[in-house]
Design a protein around this motif. Sequence first.
Motif, mmCIF file in Angstrom:
data_model
loop_
_atom_site.group_PDB
_atom_site.id
_atom_site.type_symbol
_atom_site.label_atom_id
_atom_site.label_comp_id
_atom_site.label_asym_id
_atom_site.label_seq_id
_atom_site.Cartn_x
_atom_site.Cartn_y
_atom_site.Cartn_z
ATOM 1 N N CYS A 164 0.830 -1.213 0.000
ATOM 2 C CA CYS A 164 0.000 0.000 0.000
ATOM 3 C C CYS A 164 0.867 1.267 0.000
ATOM 4 O O CYS A 164 1.625 1.507 0.942
ATOM 5 C CB CYS A 164 -0.906 -0.035 1.224
ATOM 6 N N THR A 188 -0.141 4.399 0.300
ATOM 7 C CA THR A 188 -0.564 5.294 1.379
ATOM 8 C C THR A 188 0.067 4.866 2.695
ATOM 9 O O THR A 188 0.543 5.691 3.468
ATOM 10 C CB THR A 188 -2.106 5.301 1.494
ATOM 11 N N CYS A 189 0.098 3.561 2.936
ATOM 12 C CA CYS A 189 0.695 3.026 4.169
ATOM 13 C C CYS A 189 2.185 3.360 4.244
ATOM 14 O O CYS A 189 2.694 3.705 5.315
ATOM 15 C CB CYS A 189 0.512 1.512 4.237
ATOM 16 N N THR A 200 3.685 5.931 2.882
ATOM 17 C CA THR A 200 3.817 7.360 3.185
ATOM 18 C C THR A 200 3.568 7.611 4.668
ATOM 19 O O THR A 200 4.315 8.346 5.317
ATOM 20 C CB THR A 200 2.838 8.189 2.322
ATOM 21 N N GLN A 201 2.519 6.995 5.207
ATOM 22 C CA GLN A 201 2.244 7.132 6.638
ATOM 23 C C GLN A 201 3.435 6.645 7.457
ATOM 24 O O GLN A 201 3.854 7.304 8.414
ATOM 25 C CB GLN A 201 0.998 6.330 7.027
ATOM 26 N N SER A 205 -4.365 1.315 5.892
ATOM 27 C CA SER A 205 -3.924 2.702 6.071
ATOM 28 C C SER A 205 -4.787 3.446 7.086
ATOM 29 O O SER A 205 -5.014 4.634 6.973
ATOM 30 C CB SER A 205 -3.831 3.462 4.733
ATOM 31 N N ALA A 216 -6.642 6.646 5.911
ATOM 32 C CA ALA A 216 -6.019 6.946 4.614
ATOM 33 C C ALA A 216 -5.442 8.350 4.531
ATOM 34 O O ALA A 216 -5.220 8.855 3.444
ATOM 35 C CB ALA A 216 -7.007 6.709 3.475
ATOM 36 N N GLY A 217 -5.164 8.970 5.655
ATOM 37 C CA GLY A 217 -4.565 10.300 5.647
ATOM 38 C C GLY A 217 -3.054 10.227 5.618
ATOM 39 O O GLY A 217 -2.453 9.372 6.272
ATOM 40 N N THR A 218 -2.444 11.128 4.866
ATOM 41 C CA THR A 218 -0.983 11.129 4.773
ATOM 42 C C THR A 218 -0.371 12.463 5.182
ATOM 43 O O THR A 218 0.823 12.670 4.995
ATOM 44 C CB THR A 218 -0.531 10.779 3.340
ATOM 45 N N SER A 219 -1.157 13.339 5.742
ATOM 46 C CA SER A 219 -0.636 14.628 6.183
ATOM 47 C C SER A 219 0.245 14.431 7.414
ATOM 48 O O SER A 219 -0.188 13.877 8.424
ATOM 49 C CB SER A 219 -1.800 15.565 6.523
#
Length: 132
Positions: free
Chosen positions: A51, A53-54, A56-57, A100, A116-119
């Motif tokens: 993933c 998104t994962c 990036t997190q 995520s 699913a947030g990446t901020s």
Amino acid sequence: MNRRDLLIMSGAALLLAGRASASNIDYTPGLVQQRLAAGETLFVDFFAPWCGTCRTQERHIEALREENPAYDAAMSFIRVDWDTYGRGELAQSLEIPRRSTLVVLRGDAELGRIVAGTSRSAIQELMDLGLS
């Protein structure tokens, strides 16, 4: 050994040392309930290795943990492999909608979550909940 090889090996050693200090606990059934019963605050990361998104997190989480050791002192970081446990008891009981998803838990309470947030700032705010 030439200078270039020495620099590359030194850099790799530093990266590995940094990762070793910020350890993650791989989820197994019953682990979250056991840790919560022991009075721990948990940062639970529902991830999948494939993933984006994962990933990036994870980069933000690791960077924040490296910058502020208080996170590791205040809470345990548990990674739940979505491919293995995404339909399991923990995901169902917490109503986790997808990979995520990041959740902070203490006692019987959910202190916060991100789906699913990446901020980086939102992830930091979530991690800060575990400090209070």
